[in-house]
Design a protein around this motif. Structure first.
Motif, PDB file in Angstrom:
ATOM      1  N   GLN A   1     -41.958 -15.846  -1.677  1.00 34.57           N
ATOM      2  CA  GLN A   1     -41.379 -14.531  -1.972  1.00 34.57           C
ATOM      3  C   GLN A   1     -41.845 -14.033  -3.337  1.00 34.57           C
ATOM      4  O   GLN A   1     -42.112 -12.831  -3.523  1.00 34.57           O
ATOM      5  N   THR A   2     -41.962 -14.931  -4.308  1.00 37.03           N
ATOM      6  CA  THR A   2     -42.482 -14.559  -5.623  1.00 37.03           C
ATOM      7  C   THR A   2     -43.915 -14.042  -5.508  1.00 37.03           C
ATOM      8  O   THR A   2     -44.282 -13.028  -6.116  1.00 37.03           O
TER       9      THR A   2
ATOM     10  N   ARG B   1     -44.028 -10.542  -3.897  1.00 36.12           N
ATOM     11  CA  ARG B   1     -43.624  -9.479  -4.822  1.00 36.12           C
ATOM     12  C   ARG B   1     -44.735  -9.135  -5.810  1.00 36.12           C
ATOM     13  O   ARG B   1     -44.798  -8.014  -6.324  1.00 36.12           O
TER      14      ARG B   1
ATOM     15  N   ASP C   1     -48.015  -4.565  -1.313  1.00 35.81           N
ATOM     16  CA  ASP C   1     -47.205  -4.640  -0.093  1.00 35.81           C
ATOM     17  C   ASP C   1     -48.091  -4.659   1.152  1.00 35.81           C
ATOM     18  O   ASP C   1     -49.050  -3.902   1.261  1.00 35.81           O
TER      19      ASP C   1
END
Length: 303
Positions: free
Chosen positions: A45-46, A49, A53
């Motif tokens: 997830q890091t 981010r 996107d």
């Protein structure tokens, strides 16, 4: 250093892109996958981010075909990492393109400790970025991101390096003479293949890199952070202690391809290589395959 990176485009015989220049961040973890799989999910997830996107759009499905990384795909991959029966004990590969190497890849290989089929298995996870990302955001940003990923993961060894970015080691599908010439000229260029290495390296070290992460038992075998301080008296080097008796060794302000046509190998790379030499991974045996012999030599390139 921002403009010191060679442009690399390795093409396979049919013309598709098998490898390109970029940065790889890899970690090796000697624990049962179920114990750290949630940390891998958080690290992913890091990474997501930090990159544009929707960049990772494909993954190999269970039947071997490339599948789009839609909501159903994400649900399936999350189950593979976090839920029975897998609990992280499988591979996950997320790619930018379904047909060739892009700049962004995520690779995770969850290995069962003591697997009798593999020589010395250890789990691994890697994250890649195109060189353009490094130029745009700078080395300090990428170093900070690598540190965030490292804090999540209970690694025993890890590194970040300028690299031939290629999922599953597919750079070998390109012109091998060109690849050999690049690796001979640029010792700071990494040609990683975690699918292969995670099956055999155990708790050994690989070669020093721009960022070198040392955890246990390797850090203790090296003599701890005091031994690193004594061996690395160079203004370019910094040591950052991390929780869990770990340390990040930074060998320079920017990742350095080390173009041997214009400069010598920096002494801090040689000094760390000498300290790590007794614990460096090497293939063993009287009759090594050609790629095993070449890998042994390449891992010793800073000695």
């Amino acid at each position: 250093m921002r403009d010191n990176f060679p442009s690399i485009q390795l093409r396979a015989r049919k013309g598709w892109l098998a490898g390109r220049d970029g940065i790889v961040i890899s970690f090796f973890i000697q624990r049962t996958p179920a114990d750290f799989a949630p940390a891998v999910w958080r690290a992913l997830q890091t990474y997501l981010r930090a990159i544009p996107d929707g960049t990772l759009g494909w993954y190999p499905s269970d039947d071997g075909d490339m599948a789009p990384l839609d909501d159903a795909g994400w649900k399936h991959l999350r189950q593979c990492l976090l839920e029975p029966p897998w609990n992280g004990l499988r591979s996950i590969e997320l790619m930018e393109s379904p047909s060739e190497a892009g700049g962004y890849h995520f690779e995770y290989y969850g290995r069962q400790l003591g697997d009798p089929i593999l020589e010395d298995p250890i789990s691994s996870v890697s994250f890649t970025f195109p060189t353009e990302y490094l130029r745009e955001h700078g080395a300090s940003h990428l170093q900070s991101l690598a540190l965030q990923l490292g804090y999540e993961l209970p690694f025993n060894f890890g590194y970040a390096s300028f690299a031939i970015v290629s999922p599953q080691g597919l750079f070998s599908s390109g012109d091998w003479k060109l690849t050999e010439a690049l690796l001979a000229r640029y010792p700071g260029l990494d040609a990683y293949n975690n699918r292969e290495l995670s099956a055999v390296i155990g708790t050994h070290a690989l070669a020093p890199a721009w960022l070198t992460f040392l955890g246990q038992p390797l850090l203790g075998q090296l003599g701890g952070i005091d031994a690193l301080r004594n061996a690395l008296h160079f203004p370019e080097v910094s040591l950052l202690p991390m929780d869990g008796d770990r340390v990040l060794v930074t060998l320079d302000e920017w990742p350095d391809p080390i173009d041997t046509q214009t400069k010598a190998i920096p002494p801090q790379y040689r000094a760390l290589a000498r300290l790590m030499e007794p614990f460096l991974f090497q293939y063993k045996g009287e009759e090594l395959l050609p790629f095993q012999h070449d890998t042994n030599q390449w891992l010793r390139r800073f000695l």
